[in-house]
Motif scaffolding. Sequence first.
Motif, PDB file in Angstrom:
ATOM      1  N   ILE A 188      -3.989  14.382  -4.078  1.00 49.47           N
ATOM      2  CA  ILE A 188      -2.937  14.209  -3.068  1.00 49.47           C
ATOM      3  C   ILE A 188      -3.543  13.724  -1.757  1.00 49.47           C
ATOM      4  N   LEU A 189      -4.822  14.065  -1.528  1.00 49.74           N
ATOM      5  CA  LEU A 189      -5.498  13.562  -0.330  1.00 49.74           C
ATOM      6  C   LEU A 189      -5.673  12.046  -0.402  1.00 49.74           C
ATOM      7  N   LEU A 190      -5.863  11.514  -1.618  1.00 49.42           N
ATOM      8  CA  LEU A 190      -6.036  10.073  -1.781  1.00 49.42           C
ATOM      9  C   LEU A 190      -4.712   9.322  -1.672  1.00 49.42           C
ATOM     10  N   THR A 191      -3.649   9.870  -2.278  1.00 44.83           N
ATOM     11  CA  THR A 191      -2.369   9.152  -2.281  1.00 44.83           C
ATOM     12  C   THR A 191      -1.639   9.334  -0.953  1.00 44.83           C
ATOM     13  N   TRP A 192      -1.306  10.584  -0.617  1.00 41.83           N
ATOM     14  CA  TRP A 192      -0.646  10.852   0.672  1.00 41.83           C
ATOM     15  C   TRP A 192      -1.539  10.449   1.835  1.00 41.83           C
ATOM     16  N   GLY A 193      -2.838  10.749   1.705  1.00 43.39           N
ATOM     17  CA  GLY A 193      -3.748  10.539   2.822  1.00 43.39           C
ATOM     18  C   GLY A 193      -4.220   9.113   2.968  1.00 43.39           C
ATOM     19  N   LEU A 194      -5.014   8.633   1.995  1.00 45.21           N
ATOM     20  CA  LEU A 194      -5.692   7.342   2.156  1.00 45.21           C
ATOM     21  C   LEU A 194      -4.746   6.150   2.031  1.00 45.21           C
ATOM     22  N   LEU A 195      -4.109   5.996   0.868  1.00 46.72           N
ATOM     23  CA  LEU A 195      -3.307   4.796   0.635  1.00 46.72           C
ATOM     24  C   LEU A 195      -2.107   4.705   1.574  1.00 46.72           C
ATOM     25  N   ILE A 196      -1.317   5.777   1.615  1.00 50.28           N
ATOM     26  CA  ILE A 196      -0.118   5.725   2.454  1.00 50.28           C
ATOM     27  C   ILE A 196      -0.504   5.739   3.930  1.00 50.28           C
ATOM     28  N   GLY A 197      -1.605   6.420   4.270  1.00 48.24           N
ATOM     29  CA  GLY A 197      -2.057   6.416   5.659  1.00 48.24           C
ATOM     30  C   GLY A 197      -2.420   5.031   6.143  1.00 48.24           C
ATOM     31  N   LEU A 198      -3.159   4.276   5.318  1.00 45.91           N
ATOM     32  CA  LEU A 198      -3.513   2.900   5.685  1.00 45.91           C
ATOM     33  C   LEU A 198      -2.277   2.009   5.767  1.00 45.91           C
ATOM     34  N   GLY A 199      -1.354   2.192   4.817  1.00 48.06           N
ATOM     35  CA  GLY A 199      -0.154   1.361   4.814  1.00 48.06           C
ATOM     36  C   GLY A 199       0.750   1.639   5.996  1.00 48.06           C
ATOM     37  N   THR A 200       1.049   2.900   6.226  1.00 42.32           N
ATOM     38  CA  THR A 200       1.930   3.230   7.351  1.00 42.32           C
ATOM     39  C   THR A 200       1.262   2.932   8.690  1.00 42.32           C
ATOM     40  N   GLY A 201      -0.077   3.050   8.743  1.00 48.26           N
ATOM     41  CA  GLY A 201      -0.772   2.708   9.978  1.00 48.26           C
ATOM     42  C   GLY A 201      -0.635   1.242  10.332  1.00 48.26           C
ATOM     43  N   SER A 202      -0.629   0.392   9.312  1.00 52.82           N
ATOM     44  CA  SER A 202      -0.443  -1.037   9.549  1.00 52.82           C
ATOM     45  C   SER A 202       0.996  -1.378   9.894  1.00 52.82           C
ATOM     46  N   LEU A 215       0.826  -1.212   0.000  1.00 54.48           N
ATOM     47  CA  LEU A 215       0.000   0.000   0.000  1.00 54.48           C
ATOM     48  C   LEU A 215       0.858   1.258   0.000  1.00 54.48           C
ATOM     49  N   ILE A 216       1.920   1.257   0.796  1.00 50.79           N
ATOM     50  CA  ILE A 216       2.813   2.414   0.824  1.00 50.79           C
ATOM     51  C   ILE A 216       3.459   2.619  -0.544  1.00 50.79           C
ATOM     52  N   GLY A 217       3.925   1.524  -1.143  1.00 45.46           N
ATOM     53  CA  GLY A 217       4.535   1.623  -2.465  1.00 45.46           C
ATOM     54  C   GLY A 217       3.569   2.139  -3.513  1.00 45.46           C
ATOM     55  N   MET A 218       2.321   1.639  -3.497  1.00 45.63           N
ATOM     56  CA  MET A 218       1.315   2.096  -4.458  1.00 45.63           C
ATOM     57  C   MET A 218       1.001   3.578  -4.274  1.00 45.63           C
ATOM     58  N   GLY A 219       0.803   3.979  -3.026  1.00 41.30           N
ATOM     59  CA  GLY A 219       0.474   5.373  -2.773  1.00 41.30           C
ATOM     60  C   GLY A 219       1.571   6.319  -3.209  1.00 41.30           C
ATOM     61  N   SER A 220       2.806   5.947  -2.953  1.00 39.92           N
ATOM     62  CA  SER A 220       3.930   6.796  -3.339  1.00 39.92           C
ATOM     63  C   SER A 220       4.084   6.852  -4.855  1.00 39.92           C
ATOM     64  N   ALA A 221       3.957   5.706  -5.511  1.00 40.20           N
ATOM     65  CA  ALA A 221       4.111   5.672  -6.970  1.00 40.20           C
ATOM     66  C   ALA A 221       3.000   6.455  -7.666  1.00 40.20           C
ATOM     67  N   LEU A 222       1.764   6.327  -7.191  1.00 35.90           N
ATOM     68  CA  LEU A 222       0.641   7.025  -7.827  1.00 35.90           C
ATOM     69  C   LEU A 222       0.687   8.531  -7.613  1.00 35.90           C
ATOM     70  N   THR A 223       1.454   8.978  -6.624  1.00 33.85           N
ATOM     71  CA  THR A 223       1.565  10.419  -6.367  1.00 33.85           C
ATOM     72  C   THR A 223       2.129  11.164  -7.572  1.00 33.85           C
ATOM     73  N   VAL A 224       2.943  10.505  -8.377  1.00 31.76           N
ATOM     74  CA  VAL A 224       3.553  11.189  -9.528  1.00 31.76           C
ATOM     75  C   VAL A 224       2.510  11.587 -10.560  1.00 31.76           C
ATOM     76  N   LEU A 225       1.293  11.023 -10.486  1.00 27.00           N
ATOM     77  CA  LEU A 225       0.247  11.311 -11.469  1.00 27.00           C
ATOM     78  C   LEU A 225      -0.687  12.424 -11.033  1.00 27.00           C
ATOM     79  N   VAL A 226      -0.549  12.935  -9.803  1.00 25.48           N
ATOM     80  CA  VAL A 226      -1.516  13.920  -9.309  1.00 25.48           C
ATOM     81  C   VAL A 226      -1.357  15.250 -10.034  1.00 25.48           C
ATOM     82  N   ASN A 227      -2.494  15.934 -10.214  1.00 19.17           N
ATOM     83  CA  ASN A 227      -2.464  17.300 -10.734  1.00 19.17           C
ATOM     84  C   ASN A 227      -3.551  18.175 -10.109  1.00 19.17           C
ATOM     85  N   GLN A 228      -4.313  17.583  -9.167  1.00 16.60           N
ATOM     86  CA  GLN A 228      -5.320  18.338  -8.429  1.00 16.60           C
ATOM     87  C   GLN A 228      -5.179  18.026  -6.946  1.00 16.60           C
TER      88      GLN A 228
END
Length: 434
Positions: A107-121, A90-103
């Motif tokens: 960033i709330l979904l990548t930094w927030g949701l995906l990486i938040g769930l991964g780092t929380g675990s 999850l951390i890897g996916m969230g970080s990799a998908l961040t390169v595609l953000v433009n709104q």
Amino acid sequence: MQTPRGPRRRFHPAWIVAAVAFLALVGAAGFRAAPGVLMVPLQQEFGWSTTVLSAAVSINLVLFGLTAPFAAALMERFGIRAVTATALVLIGMGSALTVLVNQSWQILLTWGLLIGLGTGSMALVFAATIANTWFTKSRGLVIGILTAGSAAGQLVFLPFIAMLAQDPGWRQASLLIAAGALAVVPLVLKFLKNSPADVGVLPYGAVPVDEAQEAAPVQDSGPRTNAAVRALQVLRRASKVRTFWALAAGFAICGATTNGLIGTHFIPSAHDHGMPETTAAGLLAVVGIFDIIGTIASGWLTDRFNPRVLLAVYYQFRGIGLLVLPLLLNAEVQPSMIVFVVIYGLDWVATVPPTAAICRETFGADGSVVFGWVFAAHQLGAAAAAIAAGALRDATGHYTYAWFGAAAMCTIAAVISATIRRHHTAREAEPAAA
């Protein structure tokens, strides 16, 4: 089932598990170094405010905390290895998908949701679970070493993230974080065993009463029930004990003054005073170096001294450091700033071993999940501080009030910690056994 025998091997497999857990924490820690470094480049490219980016960090920190107690219960139910590998992906996916953000919402979904769930675990409750499951002896030291893994991750990633963020850019820095998390997954799948019983041994330091006695890993002591239900049941029991609320309040302040404030806003604040971002990132890397030393030393001290006194001392020293920080920020690094980062590094997460020890002492078999809820308070405090400091910066043009407010909170945490009563385990844990 094969009867586990005492630790007669020259090298106990618990240390292999601890080593892999350390590497997993290093791999998961890359993002912890990222927001402070990437905030300015993202602002420059997209024009987003400090408050918007702080909100993304706050979502991450909230999920980082709230996922922790459920992750501890999931580790009990499905095994440490499966949960850890999933978290790193999850951390890897969230970080990799961040390169595609433009709104900004992305960033709330990548930094927030995906990486938040991964780092929380992969939160500090992971270190407590490993120590409680695999070790009877030297638990405090092991928790200190594993907690230092997060600091080591900051140390390893931060300078490279800062350099990549400047040239060629922040996207490459995000890909580095993804690679660091994913690289550890094969090691976790191969070497991170779920319990001593899986390899036919007792936990390190356990002495069998007789050859027929089986090792009973801590995570098997609880009921085999739904992980969410188990986490909520433990919270209900723990909430009846005053010690839980004292630890949660102190740890909320701990999170506010580390991940929430220094981890997120130190580099932007130093930039406000004319310090180059790479220089400020280097200072945080020094914090990471001394965090390793301080946390391991704290684990050693926790095995030998009253953890309540240790917590009070740690929080008060941190408060003194934050009180003088506004006077130290400058375009150039002065010797006084070096003293600050050394002291703050020694104190960064030195609070973890004594807090985990009090959870274990007070709540017994529920200790790891209780520590997960205490850690949730840590991250809620961090999230509140991250967004509040960003809002103060936008409103006043500086972070001075944030530093002073954090210093005052540290004094409150010191008082709370010093007044935690020492109870006999049986009496204090009685509500948890009901």
